[in-house]
Every structure is written in C-alpha cells, then in structure tokens.
Write a protein that holds these residues in place. Structure first.
Motif, PDB file in Angstrom:
ATOM      1  N   HIS A  65       5.026 -17.329  -8.442  1.00 48.33           N
ATOM      2  CA  HIS A  65       5.650 -16.043  -8.750  1.00 48.33           C
ATOM      3  C   HIS A  65       5.374 -15.640 -10.203  1.00 48.33           C
ATOM      4  CE1 HIS A  65       8.506 -14.993  -5.374  1.00 48.33           C
ATOM      5  NE2 HIS A  65       7.895 -16.083  -4.939  1.00 48.33           N
ATOM      6  N   ASP A  66       5.609 -14.370 -10.505  1.00 45.37           N
ATOM      7  CA  ASP A  66       5.646 -13.855 -11.887  1.00 45.37           C
ATOM      8  C   ASP A  66       4.350 -14.118 -12.652  1.00 45.37           C
ATOM      9  OD1 ASP A  66       8.350 -13.339 -11.268  1.00 45.37           O
ATOM     10  OD2 ASP A  66       8.884 -15.372 -11.875  1.00 45.37           O
ATOM     11  N   LEU A  67       3.235 -13.661 -12.090  1.00 46.08           N
ATOM     12  CA  LEU A  67       1.935 -13.925 -12.724  1.00 46.08           C
ATOM     13  C   LEU A  67       1.829 -13.285 -14.100  1.00 46.08           C
ATOM     14  CD1 LEU A  67      -0.310 -15.600 -11.336  1.00 46.08           C
ATOM     15  CD2 LEU A  67       1.469 -14.845  -9.802  1.00 46.08           C
ATOM     16  N   HIS A  68       2.607 -12.213 -14.333  1.00 43.47           N
ATOM     17  CA  HIS A  68       2.567 -11.540 -15.652  1.00 43.47           C
ATOM     18  C   HIS A  68       3.136 -12.440 -16.744  1.00 43.47           C
ATOM     19  CE1 HIS A  68       6.525 -10.870 -14.014  1.00 43.47           C
ATOM     20  NE2 HIS A  68       6.968 -10.424 -15.170  1.00 43.47           N
ATOM     21  N   LEU A  69       3.868 -13.487 -16.365  1.00 36.27           N
ATOM     22  CA  LEU A  69       4.364 -14.428 -17.379  1.00 36.27           C
ATOM     23  C   LEU A  69       3.315 -15.481 -17.717  1.00 36.27           C
ATOM     24  CD1 LEU A  69       8.071 -15.045 -16.261  1.00 36.27           C
ATOM     25  CD2 LEU A  69       7.133 -13.311 -17.788  1.00 36.27           C
ATOM     26  N   HIS A  99       9.372  -4.834  -8.862  1.00 33.92           N
ATOM     27  CA  HIS A  99      10.431  -5.683  -8.296  1.00 33.92           C
ATOM     28  C   HIS A  99      10.074  -7.146  -8.523  1.00 33.92           C
ATOM     29  CE1 HIS A  99      12.978  -7.748  -5.341  1.00 33.92           C
ATOM     30  NE2 HIS A  99      13.846  -6.821  -5.686  1.00 33.92           N
ATOM     31  N   HIS A 100       8.941  -7.585  -7.992  1.00 31.05           N
ATOM     32  CA  HIS A 100       8.448  -8.938  -8.296  1.00 31.05           C
ATOM     33  C   HIS A 100       6.974  -9.014  -7.926  1.00 31.05           C
ATOM     34  CE1 HIS A 100       9.259  -9.482  -3.942  1.00 31.05           C
ATOM     35  NE2 HIS A 100       8.358 -10.445  -3.968  1.00 31.05           N
ATOM     36  N   ILE A 131       7.995  -0.960  -1.723  1.00 32.29           N
ATOM     37  CA  ILE A 131       6.646  -0.984  -1.139  1.00 32.29           C
ATOM     38  C   ILE A 131       5.943  -2.237  -1.663  1.00 32.29           C
ATOM     39  CG2 ILE A 131       4.347   0.106  -1.313  1.00 32.29           C
ATOM     40  CD1 ILE A 131       5.652   2.802  -1.279  1.00 32.29           C
ATOM     41  N   ALA A 132       5.275  -2.951  -0.753  1.00 36.45           N
ATOM     42  CA  ALA A 132       4.439  -4.084  -1.157  1.00 36.45           C
ATOM     43  C   ALA A 132       3.008  -3.597  -1.308  1.00 36.45           C
ATOM     44  CB  ALA A 132       4.501  -5.188  -0.107  1.00 36.45           C
ATOM     45  N   ALA A 133       2.341  -4.107  -2.347  1.00 37.95           N
ATOM     46  CA  ALA A 133       0.916  -3.835  -2.522  1.00 37.95           C
ATOM     47  C   ALA A 133       0.223  -5.197  -2.522  1.00 37.95           C
ATOM     48  CB  ALA A 133       0.681  -3.106  -3.827  1.00 37.95           C
ATOM     49  N   ILE A 134      -0.533  -5.462  -1.476  1.00 33.21           N
ATOM     50  CA  ILE A 134      -1.253  -6.739  -1.419  1.00 33.21           C
ATOM     51  C   ILE A 134      -2.660  -6.505  -1.966  1.00 33.21           C
ATOM     52  CG2 ILE A 134      -2.160  -8.560   0.067  1.00 33.21           C
ATOM     53  CD1 ILE A 134       0.279  -8.388   1.764  1.00 33.21           C
ATOM     54  N   VAL A 135      -2.890  -7.073  -3.155  1.00 36.26           N
ATOM     55  CA  VAL A 135      -4.182  -6.918  -3.823  1.00 36.26           C
ATOM     56  C   VAL A 135      -5.064  -8.083  -3.378  1.00 36.26           C
ATOM     57  CG1 VAL A 135      -5.331  -6.732  -6.064  1.00 36.26           C
ATOM     58  CG2 VAL A 135      -2.960  -5.901  -5.809  1.00 36.26           C
ATOM     59  N   HIS A 136      -6.182  -7.757  -2.742  1.00 36.57           N
ATOM     60  CA  HIS A 136      -7.080  -8.809  -2.236  1.00 36.57           C
ATOM     61  C   HIS A 136      -8.007  -9.280  -3.342  1.00 36.57           C
ATOM     62  CE1 HIS A 136      -5.523  -6.923   1.399  1.00 36.57           C
ATOM     63  NE2 HIS A 136      -5.713  -8.102   1.952  1.00 36.57           N
ATOM     64  N   LEU A 137      -7.988 -10.582  -3.598  1.00 41.17           N
ATOM     65  CA  LEU A 137      -8.791 -11.133  -4.692  1.00 41.17           C
ATOM     66  C   LEU A 137     -10.052 -11.810  -4.173  1.00 41.17           C
ATOM     67  CD1 LEU A 137      -5.965 -12.462  -7.045  1.00 41.17           C
ATOM     68  CD2 LEU A 137      -6.927 -10.162  -6.832  1.00 41.17           C
ATOM     69  N   ASP A 138     -10.096 -12.087  -2.886  1.00 43.90           N
ATOM     70  CA  ASP A 138     -11.348 -12.466  -2.225  1.00 43.90           C
ATOM     71  C   ASP A 138     -11.302 -11.889  -0.817  1.00 43.90           C
ATOM     72  OD1 ASP A 138      -9.611 -14.376  -1.078  1.00 43.90           O
ATOM     73  OD2 ASP A 138     -10.250 -15.916  -2.504  1.00 43.90           O
ATOM     74  N   GLU A 139     -12.341 -12.141  -0.049  1.00 45.83           N
ATOM     75  CA  GLU A 139     -12.430 -11.525   1.270  1.00 45.83           C
ATOM     76  C   GLU A 139     -11.325 -12.069   2.182  1.00 45.83           C
ATOM     77  OE1 GLU A 139     -15.887 -12.592   3.435  1.00 45.83           O
ATOM     78  OE2 GLU A 139     -16.024 -10.646   4.435  1.00 45.83           O
ATOM     79  N   ARG A 209      -8.356 -18.055   1.054  1.00 46.10           N
ATOM     80  CA  ARG A 209      -7.937 -16.645   1.013  1.00 46.10           C
ATOM     81  C   ARG A 209      -6.936 -16.462  -0.118  1.00 46.10           C
ATOM     82  NH1 ARG A 209      -3.374 -13.355   4.083  1.00 46.10           N
ATOM     83  NH2 ARG A 209      -2.484 -13.900   2.069  1.00 46.10           N
ATOM     84  N   THR A 210      -7.237 -15.556  -1.046  1.00 42.80           N
ATOM     85  CA  THR A 210      -6.387 -15.371  -2.225  1.00 42.80           C
ATOM     86  C   THR A 210      -5.913 -13.922  -2.316  1.00 42.80           C
ATOM     87  OG1 THR A 210      -7.851 -16.938  -3.359  1.00 42.80           O
ATOM     88  CG2 THR A 210      -6.255 -15.760  -4.728  1.00 42.80           C
ATOM     89  N   THR A 211      -4.601 -13.739  -2.439  1.00 45.50           N
ATOM     90  CA  THR A 211      -4.051 -12.390  -2.596  1.00 45.50           C
ATOM     91  C   THR A 211      -2.974 -12.410  -3.674  1.00 45.50           C
ATOM     92  OG1 THR A 211      -2.505 -12.878  -0.796  1.00 45.50           O
ATOM     93  CG2 THR A 211      -4.434 -11.561  -0.223  1.00 45.50           C
ATOM     94  N   TRP A 212      -2.746 -11.247  -4.261  1.00 43.39           N
ATOM     95  CA  TRP A 212      -1.665 -11.083  -5.245  1.00 43.39           C
ATOM     96  C   TRP A 212      -0.790  -9.957  -4.725  1.00 43.39           C
ATOM     97  CZ3 TRP A 212      -1.888  -7.418  -9.856  1.00 43.39           C
ATOM     98  CH2 TRP A 212      -0.790  -7.612 -10.700  1.00 43.39           C
ATOM     99  N   LEU A 213       0.470 -10.262  -4.459  1.00 40.70           N
ATOM    100  CA  LEU A 213       1.384  -9.274  -3.881  1.00 40.70           C
ATOM    101  C   LEU A 213       2.299  -8.720  -4.972  1.00 40.70           C
ATOM    102  CD1 LEU A 213       3.321  -9.600  -0.516  1.00 40.70           C
ATOM    103  CD2 LEU A 213       4.354  -8.561  -2.525  1.00 40.70           C
ATOM    104  N   VAL A 214       2.270  -7.403  -5.114  1.00 43.33           N
ATOM    105  CA  VAL A 214       3.129  -6.730  -6.093  1.00 43.33           C
ATOM    106  C   VAL A 214       4.146  -5.901  -5.321  1.00 43.33           C
ATOM    107  CG1 VAL A 214       3.209  -5.124  -8.040  1.00 43.33           C
ATOM    108  CG2 VAL A 214       1.201  -6.587  -7.721  1.00 43.33           C
ATOM    109  N   GLN A 215       5.414  -6.173  -5.541  1.00 38.66           N
ATOM    110  CA  GLN A 215       6.472  -5.429  -4.846  1.00 38.66           C
ATOM    111  C   GLN A 215       7.083  -4.449  -5.846  1.00 38.66           C
ATOM    112  OE1 GLN A 215       8.207  -4.552  -1.468  1.00 38.66           O
ATOM    113  NE2 GLN A 215       7.499  -6.679  -1.343  1.00 38.66           N
ATOM    114  N   VAL A 216       7.127  -3.181  -5.472  1.00 41.30           N
ATOM    115  CA  VAL A 216       7.668  -2.157  -6.374  1.00 41.30           C
ATOM    116  C   VAL A 216       8.765  -1.369  -5.663  1.00 41.30           C
ATOM    117  CG1 VAL A 216       5.428  -1.905  -7.536  1.00 41.30           C
ATOM    118  CG2 VAL A 216       6.045  -0.325  -5.686  1.00 41.30           C
TER     119      VAL A 216
END
Ligand SMILES: O=C(O)CCC(=O)C(=O)O
Length: 254
Positions: A65-69, A99-100, A131-139, A209-216
């Motif tokens: 969690h909290d990749l911005h930290l 949100h997180h 809203i969740a935003a799932i950012v795809h970091l690989d395929e 499979r790598t994703t980064w989920l941003v919840q706003v």
C-alpha cells in the motif's frame, strides 16, 4: 469515454501513461517490494471462493500500500494531468481526492485470483463517488488474470457480500458468467465505480502481472463508516476542496 463509463460503470482507456512511464513505475514498484520482502504478511491472496476460473494451488498475491510514501515516481503519477483530467471527467467534479493506492503483483503460474465483488463494503461513502483506476504496468492478458467487470452491474446498487473481511459476492449468483475480460497493455488504465462488480482470474502464465490501483473520490463525498484510513487520504490530486472545514491542525502552533 464518459458515456461508456455512465453506461457500463467502467471504461478502459488506452495509453493514459506512456510506456516508458509505466516501465519506470513497474521497476520502482518491484524494487519497493524487494526492499520490503520480510516474510509473513506479504501474501495478500483473498479467500479464493468465487474466483473466475478456480484458484491455482497455493496462490499468491504480492502487494504493498501507499506507494507515494516509497517513491516520488508514484507521487508524480498521482497528480499526472492526463490521468487526473480523466478522473475529474468521470467523477463529474474537478475536486479529485486520493483515497488510497496499492501495488499488486500476481506472480507467474500461482498468481491469486480476486473473487467477484464490489468495493463499497470496504469503504462505504455517502454519495458512492469512489472510483478505482487500475494502472497497468505490464501486459495483463486473460492468461495472466486480467481484471473482469460486469457491464451495468453498478445499477444494482449496494449488493450484499459474504465472507469475514475479504468480502465477495456469493459465487452461486453467477456474476463470473456475466463478466467481460479486460486485457490491457502497459500504460492503459481501467476506471470503474465502486459499485461495479469486478474480479480477476488467476495468473497461470509464465509472466508476472503488475498493476497499481489508485482509489479516488469526489472531495464533497465522505465515508459513512470509519473503516479504511491510509496516509495521505484526502490529498487533493486535482482542483480545490471548497468543502474542507478548519480542523484542529489548520491553525496549530506557528
Ligand atoms: O487487480 C486485480 O486483479 C483486481 C483488484 C481488485 O479487484 C480490487 O482491489 O478490488
């Protein structure tokens, strides 16, 4: 894009982040996980009941969690203008709040699936704006356990979930059969409302499979249950928060 989101409750937007930006986040995210590799607690696999195609044995989900930290690469991405323009359009307000956020790595061959669920039970909000935003970091292919969502499912409102803490929908309700697979490329972002029924299959492929989920959420929205706090929650990613009242820290000691 906004019309599709209003119709289906989700929209997959191609190339929101450039491929090299996605690659930089991927490298940084995996480096963070390596640094934090401390054993217990690292596997975030859910109860696998109701997962799309049945779980592989001993499935695993590596998460943080909290990749911005951990890295400014993620802090910058959180306020990326192209990204937050889309968030604002989908939320219907320029006042976009964090949100997180969390990184998910599904390891090869044993990557854990997510049972079908909505996100509202984890952090219910008065106006259901999250809203969740799932950012795809690989395929993310079907084989790698890409996300699946059920078009129009948000119209059913808040559905009852089962389970102790990893709430999910009753597998007998057949949501998996109504879901569409949403394969994506690095830099693509899947946006969905927290009432949209979604999940994902296991990663049975030889690749990660790598994703980064941003919840706003919209800044005017607020939780109705104090269940999910995270550092930086409420940070403005775009726009101005005209609803924020003074707090004890607003005028603390000079
Ligand atoms: O990344 C995935 O496969 C699904 C994530 C998800 O459903 C969630 O975090 O609510």
């Amino acid at each position: 894009m906004v019309r599709e989101f209003a119709r289906d409750g989700f929209v997959l937007v191609r190339g929101v982040f450039a491929r090299d930006a996605a690659a930089a986040m991927r490298a940084e995210g995996h480096a963070v996980l390596e640094r934090l590799r401390t054993g217990p607690g690292r596997n975030g696999a859910w109860s696998t009941v109701g997962a799309a195609d049945g779980p592989p044995a001993a499935s695993e989900l590596h998460h943080c969690h909290d990749l911005h930290l951990h890295s400014a690469v993620f802090t910058r991405a959180l306020i990326d203008d192209g990204f937050t323009t889309i968030l604002a359009a989908l939320l219907g307000t320029d006042a976009v709040q964090l949100h997180h956020n969390k990184l998910f790595v599904k390891p090869p061959q044993r990557g854990a699936p997510f049972p079908m669920h909505q996100d509202w039970p984890f952090f219910p909000h008065r106006h259901d704006s999250p809203i969740a935003a799932i950012v795809h970091l690989d395929e993310a292919t079907v084989d790698k356990g890409c996300v699946q969502a059920v078009p129009g499912s948000f119209r059913r409102g808040r559905l009852e979930h089962v389970g102790e803490t990893d709430w999910h929908l009753d597998p007998d309700d057949g949501w998996v059969d109504r879901a569409v697979e949403l394969p994506a490329e690095p830099g693509d972002v899947l946006f969905f409302n927290y009432l949209t029924v979604h999940g994902s299959g296991p990663n049975l492929s030889p690749d990660v499979r790598t994703t980064w989920l941003v919840q706003v959420r919209a800044a005017h929205d607020a939780p109705t249950v104090d269940r999910h706090r995270s550092p930086g929650q409420g940070t403005m990613l775009r726009g101005t928060n005209v609803d924020r009242p003074p707090t004890p820290t607003s005028f603390g000691a000079v």
